[in-house]
Enzyme design. Structure first.
Site, mmCIF file in Angstrom:
data_model
loop_
_atom_site.group_PDB
_atom_site.id
_atom_site.type_symbol
_atom_site.label_atom_id
_atom_site.label_comp_id
_atom_site.label_asym_id
_atom_site.label_seq_id
_atom_site.Cartn_x
_atom_site.Cartn_y
_atom_site.Cartn_z
ATOM 1 N N ASP A 68 -5.403 -7.703 -3.329
ATOM 2 C CA ASP A 68 -5.745 -7.466 -1.929
ATOM 3 C C ASP A 68 -7.081 -8.077 -1.522
ATOM 4 O O ASP A 68 -7.212 -9.286 -1.382
ATOM 5 C CB ASP A 68 -5.708 -5.971 -1.645
ATOM 6 C CG ASP A 68 -5.703 -5.646 -0.146
ATOM 7 O OD1 ASP A 68 -5.705 -6.584 0.660
ATOM 8 O OD2 ASP A 68 -5.689 -4.455 0.214
ATOM 9 N N HIS B 209 0.818 -1.217 0.000
ATOM 10 C CA HIS B 209 0.000 0.000 0.000
ATOM 11 C C HIS B 209 0.854 1.270 0.000
ATOM 12 O O HIS B 209 0.920 1.957 -0.993
ATOM 13 C CB HIS B 209 -1.017 0.026 1.145
ATOM 14 C CG HIS B 209 -1.964 -1.112 1.148
ATOM 15 N ND1 HIS B 209 -2.723 -1.455 0.038
ATOM 16 C CD2 HIS B 209 -2.280 -2.030 2.106
ATOM 17 C CE1 HIS B 209 -3.458 -2.517 0.317
ATOM 18 N NE2 HIS B 209 -3.203 -2.886 1.552
#
Length: 454
Positions: A320, A269
């Protein structure tokens, strides 16, 4: 020995015509020859197939079920997280295997050859370990045996509920291990991985600065001296504030000062960084694992890909939460978020490479590094991870070179993918996984059993 001939292919040296690739029984390229006569299986456009560098497979089964407003009008990542905790309490090992096989099938059909599974659902509801400590890891492995995807298994170390070392909540209790038990779990997972082909691999994943103690994080590279190490980092504003309050620095700042990052690390991220942190983290050689669809869905923020690449940083793409699995859309979202933030166009292009080509080159190299997998290029000795696009599609008719990639990512979608090989295993033919029906059947039953989990 397999042979595949392509009208055009992307080689390490650039685009080439009439390319013949030969694949050994061990799943590696033995030869890649341009300007060859047609023989073997004939395809239109042949590309290296990238790694999906970050997946929580089980979350695919709750996709589309969290888009209504809850009792808190200020819905956020943290309220979504509570729904996720509630959902996972219903999952059995069988459910996890069925969901994971389905996710991996979708990844292959989208063009990925490998999945790095950031796997933290280890124990029974209530937190008691299964009789086999690595039971849930074995379900991920069993799913990969069905789907044929290249697997990099990343068992996740998750010990605390926050930077202050507080106990895990009921929603997190199925994740929890102290360091000793986590090391034993990794040993069991490594043993189970021997049931997969030789290209399967294992690493480790300290979940985040909030979930693992500072001392353990400082020693992680020496505690686990081999294989990739992945970790969530600087995803949310509340995370930045918590780390600052308890550990005296912003997440990236503290990590740079305390953890000795190098090219074994993949940081996931990194959406909450300032320009100085972006440049400094890029210089470590670590890979930034980006998940643009999920980061958009959860409101994480925008990764500074332009600044990262300017600092010679390395990056890879993952899915994800798996709310939507689309390689082309991940790349498109990454580029478009840069344009929206900076009021620009062709944000990640270079003077010599188009937007799509530059991003694709980056994620091929970054995914290979982040998993320690010899992949990302069509050349002798590399694993035969590759995908074919439909040159007969109206979208690609007459397109050549970098325009092929730009058309796929920005004007088309993953329906252009016709064939996918993982370490020489052809798992997608004519756009569909070869075991699609059996995988769909198990997933459909799982969906029915979990229909009221939220």
């Amino acid at each position: 020995m397999q042979q595949i001939w392509a009208q055009q292919a992307l080689l390490p040296s650039g685009w080439a015509q009439d390319v013949l690739v030969s694949v050994t029984d061990a799943g590696t390229f033995s030869e890649v020859v341009p300007n060859a006569r047609p023989q073997g299986l004939q395809v239109g456009i042949l590309l290296p197939a990238p790694v999906n560098v970050h997946s929580h497979a089980f979350q695919r089964a709750m996709a589309g079920l969290t888009e209504t407003q809850g009792p808190d009008a200020q819905d956020s990542f943290w309220t979504w997280r509570q729904l996720m905790f509630r959902f996972l309490d219903r999952l059995t090992p069988w459910h996890v295997e069925a969901i994971t096989a389905f996710v991996q099938m979708e990844m292959l059909e989208a063009g990925y050859a490998t999945s790095a599974e950031f796997h933290y659902l280890h124990h029974q509801p209530g937190g008691a370990p299964y009789a086999n400590l690595a039971e849930m890891s074995e379900r991920i492995i069993a799913a990969a045996a069905q789907s044929g995807i290249g697997l990099c298994l990343l068992p996740v170390h998750y010990q605390f509920g926050g930077c202050d070392g507080r106990a895990l909540t009921s929603g997190q209790i199925r994740f929890g291990n102290d360091l000793d038990r986590f090391q034993r779990l990794c040993g069991g997972a490594k043993d189970a991985l021997e049931h997969l082909p030789a290209d399967a691999s294992i690493g480790v994943a300290p979940h985040s600065l909030r979930a693992v103690g500072a001392r353990d994080l400082q020693n992680y590279a020496s505690l686990f001296p081999q294989g990739p190490i992945h970790m969530h980092l600087a995803e949310q504003l509340a995370e930045v504030e918590e780390v600052q309050a308890h550990w005296g620095g912003r997440p990236v700042e503290w990590t740079l000062q305390n953890m000795g990052l190098d090219d074994r690390w993949c940081l996931i991220h990194c959406t909450q960084m300032n320009p100085q942190e972006t440049a400094a983290l890029a210089r470590t050689g670590a890979v930034a694992g980006l998940c643009p669809i999920t980061e958009s869905n959860l409101g994480d923020g925008i990764f500074d890909a332009a600044g990262w690449l300017q600092a010679q940083g390395k990056m890879a793409i993952g899915s994800d939460s798996n709310i939507r699995i689309s390689l082309s859309e991940e790349i498109r979202t990454l580029e478009y978020t840069q344009r929206l933030r900076d009021h620009s166009r062709t944000a990640l292009a270079t003077p010599t490479r188009s937007t799509g080509r530059h991003i694709f080159d980056q994620i091929l190299q970054g995914g290979a590094q982040a998993t320690g997998r010899k992949t990302g290029r069509l050349e002798a000795g590399a694993l035969a991870d590759m995908l074919a696009l439909d040159a007969g599609s109206i979208h690609l008719d007459g397109r050549a070179g970098d325009a092929v990639l730009d058309t796929w990512f920005f004007a088309g979608d993953d329906r252009l993918v016709t064939d996918v090989w993982s370490a020489g295993r052809q798992m997608v033919k004519e756009g569909r996984h070869v075991h699609r029906q059996s995988i769909l059947g198990a997933y459909r039953r799982t969906q029915f059993e979990l229909r009221d989990a939220l």
